[in-house]
Scaffold this motif. Structure first.
Motif, PDB file in Angstrom:
ATOM      1  N   GLU A  83       0.685  -0.945  -0.375  1.00  0.00           N
ATOM      2  CA  GLU A  83      -0.045   0.590  -0.097  1.00  0.00           C
ATOM      3  C   GLU A  83       0.981   1.525   0.174  1.00  0.00           C
ATOM      4  OE1 GLU A  83      -2.278  -3.372   0.259  1.00  0.00           O
ATOM      5  OE2 GLU A  83      -0.594  -2.858   2.342  1.00  0.00           O
ATOM      6  N   ARG A  84       1.948   1.606   1.098  1.00  0.00           N
ATOM      7  CA  ARG A  84       3.026   2.214   0.481  1.00  0.00           C
ATOM      8  C   ARG A  84       3.159   2.596  -0.164  1.00  0.00           C
ATOM      9  NH1 ARG A  84       7.246   3.374   5.431  1.00  0.00           N
ATOM     10  NH2 ARG A  84       5.863   4.492   6.427  1.00  0.00           N
ATOM     11  N   HIS A  85       4.183   1.470  -1.161  1.00  0.00           N
ATOM     12  CA  HIS A  85       4.605   1.769  -2.519  1.00  0.00           C
ATOM     13  C   HIS A  85       3.815   2.253  -3.653  1.00  0.00           C
ATOM     14  CE1 HIS A  85       7.310  -0.703  -4.722  1.00  0.00           C
ATOM     15  NE2 HIS A  85       7.235   0.299  -5.477  1.00  0.00           N
ATOM     16  N   ARG A  86       2.720   1.690  -3.729  1.00  0.00           N
ATOM     17  CA  ARG A  86       1.470   2.374  -4.376  1.00  0.00           C
ATOM     18  C   ARG A  86       1.380   3.277  -4.169  1.00  0.00           C
ATOM     19  NH1 ARG A  86      -1.073  -2.517  -3.613  1.00  0.00           N
ATOM     20  NH2 ARG A  86      -2.556  -1.357  -2.546  1.00  0.00           N
ATOM     21  N   ALA A  87       1.038   3.696  -3.086  1.00  0.00           N
ATOM     22  CA  ALA A  87       1.399   5.211  -2.774  1.00  0.00           C
ATOM     23  C   ALA A  87       2.114   6.275  -2.589  1.00  0.00           C
ATOM     24  CB  ALA A  87       0.504   5.338  -0.978  1.00  0.00           C
ATOM     25  N   ALA A  98     -14.009  -1.186  -6.533  1.00  0.00           N
ATOM     26  CA  ALA A  98     -13.702  -2.316  -5.888  1.00  0.00           C
ATOM     27  C   ALA A  98     -13.428  -3.233  -6.528  1.00  0.00           C
ATOM     28  CB  ALA A  98     -12.722  -1.631  -4.742  1.00  0.00           C
ATOM     29  N   SER A  99     -13.383  -4.475  -6.023  1.00  0.00           N
ATOM     30  CA  SER A  99     -13.557  -5.199  -6.408  1.00  0.00           C
ATOM     31  C   SER A  99     -12.500  -6.920  -5.344  1.00  0.00           C
ATOM     32  CB  SER A  99     -13.666  -6.416  -7.038  1.00  0.00           C
ATOM     33  OG  SER A  99     -12.938  -6.529  -7.843  1.00  0.00           O
ATOM     34  N   VAL A 100     -12.424  -7.655  -4.298  1.00  0.00           N
ATOM     35  CA  VAL A 100     -11.932  -9.120  -4.287  1.00  0.00           C
ATOM     36  C   VAL A 100     -10.527  -9.290  -4.944  1.00  0.00           C
ATOM     37  CG1 VAL A 100     -11.045 -10.805  -2.485  1.00  0.00           C
ATOM     38  CG2 VAL A 100     -13.356  -9.354  -1.696  1.00  0.00           C
ATOM     39  N   GLU A 101     -11.281  -9.637  -5.926  1.00  0.00           N
ATOM     40  CA  GLU A 101     -10.552  -9.801  -7.517  1.00  0.00           C
ATOM     41  C   GLU A 101      -9.024  -8.801  -7.938  1.00  0.00           C
ATOM     42  OE1 GLU A 101     -14.555 -11.732  -6.327  1.00  0.00           O
ATOM     43  OE2 GLU A 101     -13.329  -9.647  -7.148  1.00  0.00           O
ATOM     44  N   VAL A 102      -9.753  -7.951  -7.620  1.00  0.00           N
ATOM     45  CA  VAL A 102      -8.825  -6.673  -7.796  1.00  0.00           C
ATOM     46  C   VAL A 102      -7.193  -6.949  -6.937  1.00  0.00           C
ATOM     47  CG1 VAL A 102      -7.970  -3.946  -8.043  1.00  0.00           C
ATOM     48  CG2 VAL A 102     -10.395  -5.500  -9.619  1.00  0.00           C
ATOM     49  N   TYR A 103      -8.165  -6.432  -5.897  1.00  0.00           N
ATOM     50  CA  TYR A 103      -7.007  -6.116  -4.445  1.00  0.00           C
ATOM     51  C   TYR A 103      -6.506  -7.723  -3.919  1.00  0.00           C
ATOM     52  CZ  TYR A 103      -7.855  -1.441  -4.128  1.00  0.00           C
ATOM     53  OH  TYR A 103      -8.528  -0.107  -4.133  1.00  0.00           O
ATOM     54  N   ASN A 104      -7.211  -8.832  -4.001  1.00  0.00           N
ATOM     55  CA  ASN A 104      -6.693 -10.242  -4.158  1.00  0.00           C
ATOM     56  C   ASN A 104      -6.056  -9.649  -1.934  1.00  0.00           C
ATOM     57  OD1 ASN A 104      -6.744 -11.626  -5.929  1.00  0.00           O
ATOM     58  ND2 ASN A 104      -4.277 -10.415  -6.511  1.00  0.00           N
ATOM     59  N   ASP A 105      -5.463  -9.800  -1.592  1.00  0.00           N
ATOM     60  CA  ASP A 105      -4.828 -10.257   0.340  1.00  0.00           C
ATOM     61  C   ASP A 105      -4.859  -8.760   0.923  1.00  0.00           C
ATOM     62  OD1 ASP A 105      -5.252 -12.438  -0.251  1.00  0.00           O
ATOM     63  OD2 ASP A 105      -2.807 -12.248   0.112  1.00  0.00           O
ATOM     64  N   SER A 106      -5.197  -8.233  -0.394  1.00  0.00           N
ATOM     65  CA  SER A 106      -5.145  -6.028   0.364  1.00  0.00           C
ATOM     66  C   SER A 106      -6.182  -5.606   0.728  1.00  0.00           C
ATOM     67  CB  SER A 106      -4.373  -5.353  -1.063  1.00  0.00           C
ATOM     68  OG  SER A 106      -2.677  -5.684  -1.329  1.00  0.00           O
ATOM     69  N   TYR A 107      -7.434  -6.432   0.155  1.00  0.00           N
ATOM     70  CA  TYR A 107      -8.980  -5.938   0.713  1.00  0.00           C
ATOM     71  C   TYR A 107      -8.649  -6.078   1.724  1.00  0.00           C
ATOM     72  CZ  TYR A 107     -13.821  -5.145  -0.851  1.00  0.00           C
ATOM     73  OH  TYR A 107     -14.878  -4.213  -0.818  1.00  0.00           O
ATOM     74  N   VAL A 120      -6.807  -5.457   4.254  1.00  0.00           N
ATOM     75  CA  VAL A 120      -6.116  -3.971   4.261  1.00  0.00           C
ATOM     76  C   VAL A 120      -6.758  -2.330   3.625  1.00  0.00           C
ATOM     77  CG1 VAL A 120      -4.267  -3.148   4.925  1.00  0.00           C
ATOM     78  CG2 VAL A 120      -4.542  -5.293   4.911  1.00  0.00           C
ATOM     79  N   VAL A 121      -7.219  -2.117   2.616  1.00  0.00           N
ATOM     80  CA  VAL A 121      -7.637  -0.954   2.698  1.00  0.00           C
ATOM     81  C   VAL A 121      -8.800  -0.361   3.688  1.00  0.00           C
ATOM     82  CG1 VAL A 121      -8.211  -0.009   0.048  1.00  0.00           C
ATOM     83  CG2 VAL A 121      -5.954  -1.299   0.134  1.00  0.00           C
ATOM     84  N   PHE A 122      -9.725  -1.309   3.179  1.00  0.00           N
ATOM     85  CA  PHE A 122     -11.423  -1.743   3.269  1.00  0.00           C
ATOM     86  C   PHE A 122     -11.736  -2.443   4.585  1.00  0.00           C
ATOM     87  CE2 PHE A 122     -10.601  -1.438  -1.322  1.00  0.00           C
ATOM     88  CZ  PHE A 122     -10.675   0.195  -2.035  1.00  0.00           C
TER      89      PHE A 122
END
Length: 480
Positions: free
Chosen positions: A240-244, A357-366, A368-370
């Protein structure tokens, strides 16, 4: 007006003494900074590496507060000392005050009675500093030091109220502070400015820049531009930090390119406006804040920055003059165009990104982000609710603060003292006798230890300006 030294000094010393008492009663080290007790493992979920994870980001944000914001506001030709000096004072004052107020709000619903300080606590205090410095820009050069300090005292409380309602109650996502730092700070400052409005705020010839003051302001712009990815990514970790960082850098780059393009095309002579380059180039960092850690994709980051650049330049060129003329809303630094409008844009973009947003797009990040276990559409709605809440509390809090600052017990700047350092600073070019510093466009001389106005500088004769004849003679001789 008499100098506010006595009131400001008394206020600072009393508050500093109070801070020491409050820190003694309520504040202690967090486990990562306390004495070792034989068990060196941490219980905060960061594996004992909290300082290593966050200190570099904290220092980057610190640079933004002191150098970035400080130099950005030095564009006024006679207010450089006040811009960077009072910026320094506000930063240090708010770090202490916000540590307490942030901590007290954090204790809501907690069985603990102590505020535990760690590097994240200091980072959160710096975010409160950013909010106050944004508001400072709206009233720059129009208020006395004591009024600035009182404004900061009120604002930190209202900022925490907005953040607590928006994040903890509504569950809005705003990692980079588009809503609860930038939009809040802008509309709080604008509300204060509107309440304090006087016609001579807009007609003073010292509310302008010079070539060298604009160069100093660009130093602040470049430091803010460089470190903005740290500001938006600091609270996150891992992917998440890397993406930000990636999203913020791309948004800033696109924003800068578009700002240069739109600035020249909105000028009748196709020339660039330095005000746009100093400010609108940063709007991409503001607008991407709420969705910096989301999967907006690189093209989405570029689009966000481009829209922010267009909106900010149009704000400076068309919206700000209209607000000033119609609503008497005077904004010294144009914080509405850099922080307010892009902050709203950022909230709207985050709403769309959350809704798709969807779980399929975020995978294990979902998770954490939501973290609120809501449907994407519901979270998108709460993003809009969050920015509405932030603006409503900011405007109400700013109005309350502004009316309090209008009380006769606080020193107010006279017309001749606006946008001028000479009221509160020893200005070097006037030596030790700062009473001779010009404050109203006229020249003065000293007669029997009293300040006497001699002339308007544009119509002064050679006799009223000793030394001009000698300078002309020397110039003619050197030419020959």
């Amino acid at each position: 007006m008499s100098n506010t030294r006595g009131k400001t000094t008394g206020f600072l010393l009393v508050l500093q003494a109070s801070f020491m008492v409050f820190f003694g009663l309520f504040v202690d080290y967090d486990t990562g900074a306390a004495a070792r007790n034989g068990n060196v493992t941490k219980t905060d979920g960061h594996g004992g590496h909290e300082l290593a994870d966050y200190y570099p980001m904290f220092q980057d944000v610190h640079v933004m507060m002191l150098i970035g914001f400080g130099f950005l506001m030095t564009f006024l030709k006679k207010h450089g000392f006040g811009s960077i000096g009072f910026n320094f004072l506000l930063t240090c004052y708010v770090i202490e005050w916000a540590t307490l107020v942030n901590g007290w709000f954090g204790l809501i619903g907690s069985p603990s009675t102590k505020i535990h300080v760690n590097i994240l606590t200091l980072l959160d205090a710096d975010f409160a500093v950013a909010t106050v410095l944004i508001s400072f820009g709206a009233v720059l050069g129009k208020v006395s030091p004591i009024q600035l300090l009182i404004m900061a005292t009120f604002e930190v409380v209202f900022y925490n109220l907005s953040f607590w309602v928006g994040v903890h109650v509504l569950g809005a996502l705003d990692i980079g502070g588009s809503m609860f730092i930038h939009a809040f700070g802008a509309y709080f400052g604008l509300s204060v400015s509107r309440v304090l409005y006087k016609t001579h705020h807009t007609t003073n010839p010292k509310e302008g820049s010079e070539y060298h003051s604009d160069m100093f302001s660009m130093i602040g712009t470049l430091f803010l531009w460089l470190y903005w990815p740290s500001f938006n990514s600091a609270p996150a970790l891992g992917n998440e930090r890397h993406r930000a960082v990636i999203n913020t850098t791309l948004s800033l780059a696109a924003c800068t390119v578009v700002t240069f393009a739109v600035s020249s095309v909105t000028n009748k002579k196709n020339k660039l406006d330095m005000v746009h380059i100093q400010n609108a180039t940063l709007a991409g960092g503001v607008a991407i804040g709420s969705s910096a850690n989301l999967i907006i994709h690189p093209f989405g980051a570029l689009m966000t920055g481009s829209l922010a650049g267009i909106l900010s330049v149009l704000g400076f060129r068309y919206i700000q003059p209209t607000l000033q003329r119609v609503f008497k809303l005077h904004d010294t630094c144009g914080v509405h165009n850099l922080h307010g409008l892009p902050g709203i844009l950022g909230a709207m973009i985050s709403s769309v990104v959350c809704a798709v947003a969807s779980v399929e797009v975020y995978n294990d990040s979902y998770p954490v982000v939501f973290p609120h276990n809501r449907s994407p559409g519901t979270q998108g709605g709460f993003q809009i609710a969050g920015v509405v809440t932030a603006i409503a509390i900011a405007m109400a809090g700013g109005a309350i603060t502004g009316f309090f600052l209008k009380l006769p017990i606080w020193d107010k700047l006279l017309r001749a003292e606006l946008y001028d350092d000479s009221s509160f600073w020893q200005v070097p070019e006037w030596g030790d006798d700062s009473s001779l510093a010009p404050s109203d466009g006229h020249e003065y001389k000293k007669v029997d230890d009293e300040e006497v106005k001699t002339s308007d500088p544009d119509s002064a004769s050679l006799e009223e300006k000793p030394g001009l004849e000698e300078e002309d003679a020397a110039l003619q001789q050197s030419t020959e």
